[in-house]
Design a protein around this motif. Structure first.
Motif, PDB file in Angstrom:
ATOM      1  N   THR A 172       0.817  -1.213   0.000  1.00 55.13           N
ATOM      2  CA  THR A 172       0.000   0.000   0.000  1.00 55.13           C
ATOM      3  C   THR A 172       0.849   1.261   0.000  1.00 55.13           C
ATOM      4  OG1 THR A 172      -0.186  -0.122   2.420  1.00 55.13           O
ATOM      5  CG2 THR A 172      -1.927  -1.154   1.133  1.00 55.13           C
ATOM      6  N   SER A 173       2.139   1.111   0.221  1.00 55.56           N
ATOM      7  CA  SER A 173       3.078   2.231   0.064  1.00 55.56           C
ATOM      8  C   SER A 173       3.848   2.048  -1.234  1.00 55.56           C
ATOM      9  CB  SER A 173       4.066   2.281   1.232  1.00 55.56           C
ATOM     10  OG  SER A 173       3.445   2.700   2.417  1.00 55.56           O
ATOM     11  N   PRO A 174       4.179   3.135  -1.937  1.00 55.43           N
ATOM     12  CA  PRO A 174       5.017   3.001  -3.133  1.00 55.43           C
ATOM     13  C   PRO A 174       6.354   2.348  -2.775  1.00 55.43           C
ATOM     14  CG  PRO A 174       4.045   5.187  -3.014  1.00 55.43           C
ATOM     15  CD  PRO A 174       3.773   4.529  -1.690  1.00 55.43           C
ATOM     16  N   VAL A 175       6.810   1.446  -3.613  1.00 50.61           N
ATOM     17  CA  VAL A 175       8.051   0.724  -3.376  1.00 50.61           C
ATOM     18  C   VAL A 175       9.198   1.432  -4.089  1.00 50.61           C
ATOM     19  CG1 VAL A 175       9.239  -1.483  -3.631  1.00 50.61           C
ATOM     20  CG2 VAL A 175       6.762  -1.437  -3.196  1.00 50.61           C
ATOM     21  N   GLU A 176      10.294   1.641  -3.379  1.00 46.83           N
ATOM     22  CA  GLU A 176      11.494   2.233  -3.972  1.00 46.83           C
ATOM     23  C   GLU A 176      12.522   1.119  -4.175  1.00 46.83           C
ATOM     24  OE1 GLU A 176      12.948   5.712  -1.999  1.00 46.83           O
ATOM     25  OE2 GLU A 176      10.928   6.520  -1.653  1.00 46.83           O
ATOM     26  N   ILE A 177      12.903   0.871  -5.420  1.00 47.73           N
ATOM     27  CA  ILE A 177      13.856  -0.185  -5.756  1.00 47.73           C
ATOM     28  C   ILE A 177      15.242   0.422  -5.924  1.00 47.73           C
ATOM     29  CG2 ILE A 177      14.447  -1.995  -7.407  1.00 47.73           C
ATOM     30  CD1 ILE A 177      11.465  -2.093  -8.172  1.00 47.73           C
ATOM     31  N   TYR A 178      16.206  -0.132  -5.211  1.00 48.24           N
ATOM     32  CA  TYR A 178      17.611   0.287  -5.301  1.00 48.24           C
ATOM     33  C   TYR A 178      18.386  -0.919  -5.825  1.00 48.24           C
ATOM     34  CZ  TYR A 178      16.397   4.380  -2.534  1.00 48.24           C
ATOM     35  OH  TYR A 178      15.834   5.552  -2.084  1.00 48.24           O
ATOM     36  N   TRP A 179      18.999  -0.780  -7.000  1.00 48.52           N
ATOM     37  CA  TRP A 179      19.696  -1.891  -7.628  1.00 48.52           C
ATOM     38  C   TRP A 179      21.101  -1.494  -8.049  1.00 48.52           C
ATOM     39  CZ3 TRP A 179      21.876  -2.570 -12.476  1.00 48.52           C
ATOM     40  CH2 TRP A 179      22.290  -3.882 -12.767  1.00 48.52           C
ATOM     41  N   ALA A 180      22.019  -2.450  -7.911  1.00 45.78           N
ATOM     42  CA  ALA A 180      23.380  -2.281  -8.424  1.00 45.78           C
ATOM     43  C   ALA A 180      23.884  -3.645  -8.878  1.00 45.78           C
ATOM     44  CB  ALA A 180      24.309  -1.718  -7.350  1.00 45.78           C
ATOM     45  N   PRO A 181      24.710  -3.678  -9.914  1.00 48.70           N
ATOM     46  CA  PRO A 181      25.230  -4.968 -10.403  1.00 48.70           C
ATOM     47  C   PRO A 181      26.225  -5.595  -9.412  1.00 48.70           C
ATOM     48  CG  PRO A 181      26.278  -3.142 -11.549  1.00 48.70           C
ATOM     49  CD  PRO A 181      25.195  -2.543 -10.701  1.00 48.70           C
TER      50      PRO A 181
END
Length: 232
Positions: free
Chosen positions: A223-232
């Motif tokens: 129900t909250s916007p999801v923040e995706i943090y990605w790095a290789p």
């Protein structure tokens, strides 16, 4: 589905970016309510993030830290997420925070989960920050494909608390917050590292079968916007 994504060139850059975002979220909560709460994931991925966050200059004595999930092992066990937090997060300035563990020395994982549910009940609801990881099989927290309590864990209407989870390949029984406890965190972030996980994330984003990839519950139903943090 509401999410944003930030890609970083490496894990060190991700750690800096995510730690800055979390520190701001915690400081904002302290300014608004005089206290803040955060649930963090375990495993090896968050080590650099933990170290950077532990050096942030915020009012840590007003912050309560807990774990998204834990193995049913004591804090001195090498596989314990509590041990990981002790070594990489609860150091320096962050040592002033209140830490609420999920493991309790009970006879069974179920009894430990009941103890943890009582102990974590006083933590602010919703969490100000919840940080989740993702496995190559699409699990998050201890929501494993084929897990014995997966349906209950992913029930958005289940009372907030700690459940047990057992699954092939998971090792020890797990203790995990229910999805209902994580879905509405004011900052709900996915911390994902590894080039091989880019395709896992894309597969998760393109489907809806939560039994196949439980991370989809977070991506599709939080129900909250999801923040995706990605790095290789």
């Amino acid at each position: 589905m509401a999410f944003s994504r930030k890609d970083f060139e490496n894990g060190a850059a991700l750690a800096e970016g995510l730690a800055a975002r979390v520190a701001t979220a915690l400081s904002d909560a302290i300014a608004a309510r005089g206290a803040a709460s955060i649930a963090v994931s375990g495993g090896s991925t968050p080590k650099a993030f933990f170290k950077v966050l532990s050096g942030k200059d915020i009012a840590w004595d007003k912050v309560t830290i807990t774990l998204v999930d834990e193995r049913f092992v004591p804090a001195d066990n090498p596989r314990s997420n509590h041990k990981l937090a002790n070594e990489f997060l609860l150091i320096g300035k962050t040592a002033a925070a209140t830490f609420v563990p999920l493991y309790h020395p009970a006879e069974t994982a179920e009894a430990a989960a009941a103890d943890a549910t009582r102990e974590t009940a006083a933590i602010s609801n919703p969490f100000d920050v919840a940080i989740l990881g993702m496995g190559n099989d699409g699990h998050t927290a201890s929501f494993f494909p084929g897990g014995n309590h997966l349906t209950e864990a992913l029930d958005a209407n289940r009372p907030r608390g700690i459940l047990t989870m057992e699954a092939d390949g998971a090792g020890e029984p797990r203790l995990t917050f229910s999805f209902s406890a994580l879905q509405d965190a004011r900052l709900l972030a996915l911390h994902i590292e590894g080039a091989e996980k880019a395709s896992v994330l894309e597969k998760a984003l393109s489907g809806t079968d939560e039994a196949e990839m439980p991370i989809r519950a977070v991506l599709n139903r939080a129900t909250s916007p999801v923040e995706i943090y990605w790095a290789p």
